[in-house]
Design an enzyme around this catalytic site. Structure first.
Site, PDB file in Angstrom:
ATOM      1  N   HIS A  57      -4.533 -16.133 -22.423  1.00  0.00           N
ATOM      2  CA  HIS A  57      -5.064 -16.310 -23.780  1.00  0.00           C
ATOM      3  C   HIS A  57      -4.108 -17.198 -24.563  1.00  0.00           C
ATOM      4  O   HIS A  57      -3.000 -17.475 -24.116  1.00  0.00           O
ATOM      5  CB  HIS A  57      -5.325 -14.977 -24.472  1.00  0.00           C
ATOM      6  CG  HIS A  57      -4.121 -14.131 -24.760  1.00  0.00           C
ATOM      7  ND1 HIS A  57      -3.305 -13.631 -23.773  1.00  0.00           N
ATOM      8  CD2 HIS A  57      -3.582 -13.692 -25.929  1.00  0.00           C
ATOM      9  CE1 HIS A  57      -2.339 -12.916 -24.326  1.00  0.00           C
ATOM     10  NE2 HIS A  57      -2.479 -12.943 -25.633  1.00  0.00           N
ATOM     11  N   HIS A  72      -2.268 -16.968 -27.293  1.00  0.00           N
ATOM     12  CA  HIS A  72      -1.130 -16.550 -28.122  1.00  0.00           C
ATOM     13  C   HIS A  72       0.165 -17.218 -27.671  1.00  0.00           C
ATOM     14  O   HIS A  72       0.401 -17.402 -26.473  1.00  0.00           O
ATOM     15  CB  HIS A  72      -0.967 -15.028 -28.095  1.00  0.00           C
ATOM     16  CG  HIS A  72      -1.939 -14.328 -29.009  1.00  0.00           C
ATOM     17  ND1 HIS A  72      -2.262 -13.004 -28.874  1.00  0.00           N
ATOM     18  CD2 HIS A  72      -2.654 -14.798 -30.071  1.00  0.00           C
ATOM     19  CE1 HIS A  72      -3.138 -12.672 -29.819  1.00  0.00           C
ATOM     20  NE2 HIS A  72      -3.397 -13.741 -30.550  1.00  0.00           N
ATOM     21  N   ASP A 132       3.158 -16.293 -27.391  1.00  0.00           N
ATOM     22  CA  ASP A 132       4.036 -15.612 -26.435  1.00  0.00           C
ATOM     23  C   ASP A 132       3.442 -15.591 -25.018  1.00  0.00           C
ATOM     24  O   ASP A 132       3.936 -14.872 -24.143  1.00  0.00           O
ATOM     25  CB  ASP A 132       4.374 -14.187 -26.914  1.00  0.00           C
ATOM     26  CG  ASP A 132       3.151 -13.309 -27.039  1.00  0.00           C
ATOM     27  OD1 ASP A 132       2.119 -13.780 -27.547  1.00  0.00           O
ATOM     28  OD2 ASP A 132       3.220 -12.138 -26.609  1.00  0.00           O
ATOM     29  N   HIS A 133       2.418 -16.403 -24.782  1.00  0.00           N
ATOM     30  CA  HIS A 133       1.861 -16.580 -23.435  1.00  0.00           C
ATOM     31  C   HIS A 133       1.794 -18.054 -23.029  1.00  0.00           C
ATOM     32  O   HIS A 133       1.707 -18.363 -21.845  1.00  0.00           O
ATOM     33  CB  HIS A 133       0.478 -15.916 -23.333  1.00  0.00           C
ATOM     34  CG  HIS A 133       0.582 -14.444 -23.561  1.00  0.00           C
ATOM     35  ND1 HIS A 133       0.554 -13.524 -22.541  1.00  0.00           N
ATOM     36  CD2 HIS A 133       0.811 -13.745 -24.704  1.00  0.00           C
ATOM     37  CE1 HIS A 133       0.751 -12.317 -23.047  1.00  0.00           C
ATOM     38  NE2 HIS A 133       0.905 -12.424 -24.360  1.00  0.00           N
ATOM     39  N   HIS A 153      -8.982  -8.519 -27.227  1.00  0.00           N
ATOM     40  CA  HIS A 153      -7.695  -8.841 -27.864  1.00  0.00           C
ATOM     41  C   HIS A 153      -7.822 -10.189 -28.573  1.00  0.00           C
ATOM     42  O   HIS A 153      -7.480 -10.319 -29.746  1.00  0.00           O
ATOM     43  CB  HIS A 153      -6.618  -8.867 -26.795  1.00  0.00           C
ATOM     44  CG  HIS A 153      -5.262  -9.302 -27.258  1.00  0.00           C
ATOM     45  ND1 HIS A 153      -4.521  -8.583 -28.163  1.00  0.00           N
ATOM     46  CD2 HIS A 153      -4.509 -10.399 -26.925  1.00  0.00           C
ATOM     47  CE1 HIS A 153      -3.358  -9.215 -28.371  1.00  0.00           C
ATOM     48  NE2 HIS A 153      -3.330 -10.314 -27.636  1.00  0.00           N
ATOM     49  N   ASP A 195      -2.958  -9.622 -22.347  1.00  0.00           N
ATOM     50  CA  ASP A 195      -2.780  -8.567 -23.348  1.00  0.00           C
ATOM     51  C   ASP A 195      -4.058  -7.756 -23.520  1.00  0.00           C
ATOM     52  O   ASP A 195      -4.219  -7.061 -24.514  1.00  0.00           O
ATOM     53  CB  ASP A 195      -2.404  -9.170 -24.712  1.00  0.00           C
ATOM     54  CG  ASP A 195      -0.990  -9.731 -24.704  1.00  0.00           C
ATOM     55  OD1 ASP A 195      -0.296  -9.625 -23.675  1.00  0.00           O
ATOM     56  OD2 ASP A 195      -0.593 -10.280 -25.749  1.00  0.00           O
ATOM     57  N   HIS A 219       2.938  -7.432 -21.270  1.00  0.00           N
ATOM     58  CA  HIS A 219       4.081  -6.878 -22.015  1.00  0.00           C
ATOM     59  C   HIS A 219       4.521  -5.543 -21.441  1.00  0.00           C
ATOM     60  O   HIS A 219       3.682  -4.734 -21.028  1.00  0.00           O
ATOM     61  CB  HIS A 219       3.718  -6.629 -23.486  1.00  0.00           C
ATOM     62  CG  HIS A 219       3.499  -7.850 -24.292  1.00  0.00           C
ATOM     63  ND1 HIS A 219       4.500  -8.446 -25.039  1.00  0.00           N
ATOM     64  CD2 HIS A 219       2.391  -8.610 -24.474  1.00  0.00           C
ATOM     65  CE1 HIS A 219       4.001  -9.508 -25.658  1.00  0.00           C
ATOM     66  NE2 HIS A 219       2.721  -9.641 -25.330  1.00  0.00           N
TER      67      HIS A 219
HETATM   68 ZN    ZN Z   1       1.285 -11.162 -25.882  1.00  0.00          ZN
HETATM   69 FE    FE Z   2      -1.541 -11.613 -27.200  1.00  0.00          FE
END
Ligand code: ZN
Ligand code: FE
Length: 253
Positions: free
Chosen positions: A58, A60, A62-63, A123, A149, A187
């Site tokens: 996805h 985001h 942090d990915h 998400h 996530d 995570h």
């Molecule tokens: Zn994440």
């Molecule tokens: Fe996420």
């Protein structure tokens, strides 16, 4: 058929990126590089591997935050994400229009094996699961699915762009895979997730067993473990999932 292996690359504070490799062919792929340094270090340590592509679950940061830095060194690698994440994933070059509810061929091949994909909104609206089926049908050891996530060990992501009904459908579709399927998630939240799960089902012995055996790094989980312990997978309806998600959002356990 290439033999694929999966290595965990911890990133940032509690993120996981993954390195998939086919040693025989000298090919590699990355899943969800949050940042560039740890994956580049992992690749530098194995110079026999040629990075072919990056799979994003996805959009985001942090990915996908590591994509630019990785492509600066490995310019030939493609970047794949769901078609609906167009414009949100840096340097995306493969737009996989995977459907809801079932895994289909993504058009991507890893080590001679077709990679399957399924759309799993909840998400985020463009979340996608990537699935490497077992080498032969009915293999007892199970395949490997990357859930981002959407599904965590004993938990699920927050509903940033989706509804409880979408998350419910996505989790049910993911856990319809064979029980031995390994699930690689985004995570390390497992300890807190299990504390919450124990408040939802105080008498579920599988949750207590899991808490007792908890290690530091818990990826991958399995479909069997999630069906036995995950309060969001076990929610009987979208409404029940919505209530549990709202309670988890404010849980301090
Ligand atoms: Zn994440
Ligand atoms: Fe996420």
């Amino acid at each position: 058929m290439g033999e694929l292996s999966i290595d965990v690359i911890p990133c940032l504070r509690d993120n996981y990126a993954y390195l998939i490799s086919d040693r025989e062919r000298g090919e590699a792929w990355l899943v969800d590089p949050s940042e560039s340094a740890p994956p580049l270090t992992a690749l530098a340590a194995r110079p026999e591997l040629d990075l072919k592509g990056i799979l994003a679950t996805h959009h985001h940061h942090d990915h996908v935050g590591g994509i630019d830095g990785i492509l600066a060194r490995h310019g030939d690698a493609w970047v794949a994400a769901h078609a609906s994440d167009r414009g949100r994933v840096p340097q995306q070059s493969r737009f996989v229009d995977a459907p809801l509810g079932r895994f289909v061929e993504s058009g991507i091949v890893l080590g001679g094996r077709p990679l399957l994909a399924m759309w799993i909104p909840g998400h985020t609206r463009g979340a996608i699961a990537w699935y490497i089926p077992p080498p032969s049908e009915g293999e007892a050891e199970g395949g490997d699915v990357f859930t981002g996530d959407t599904l965590f060990a004993a938990g699920c992501g927050r509903l940033f762009e989706g509804t409880p009904a979408q998350m419910h459908a996505s989790l049910q579709a993911l856990t319809a895979l064979p029980p031995a399927t390994r699930m690689w998630f985004g995570h390390e939240y497992t300890a807190a997730n299990l504390r919450f799960a124990a408040t939802v089902e105080p008498d579920n012995p599988a949750i207590q067993r899991r808490i007792a055996g908890l290690g530091e790094r818990t990826t991958p989980t399995t479909v069997a473990d999630e069906r036995a312990t995950n309060p969001f997978v076990r929610a009987a309806s979208a409404e029940a999932l919505g209530e549990r998600r709202a309670a988890k959002d404010v849980f301090r356990g």
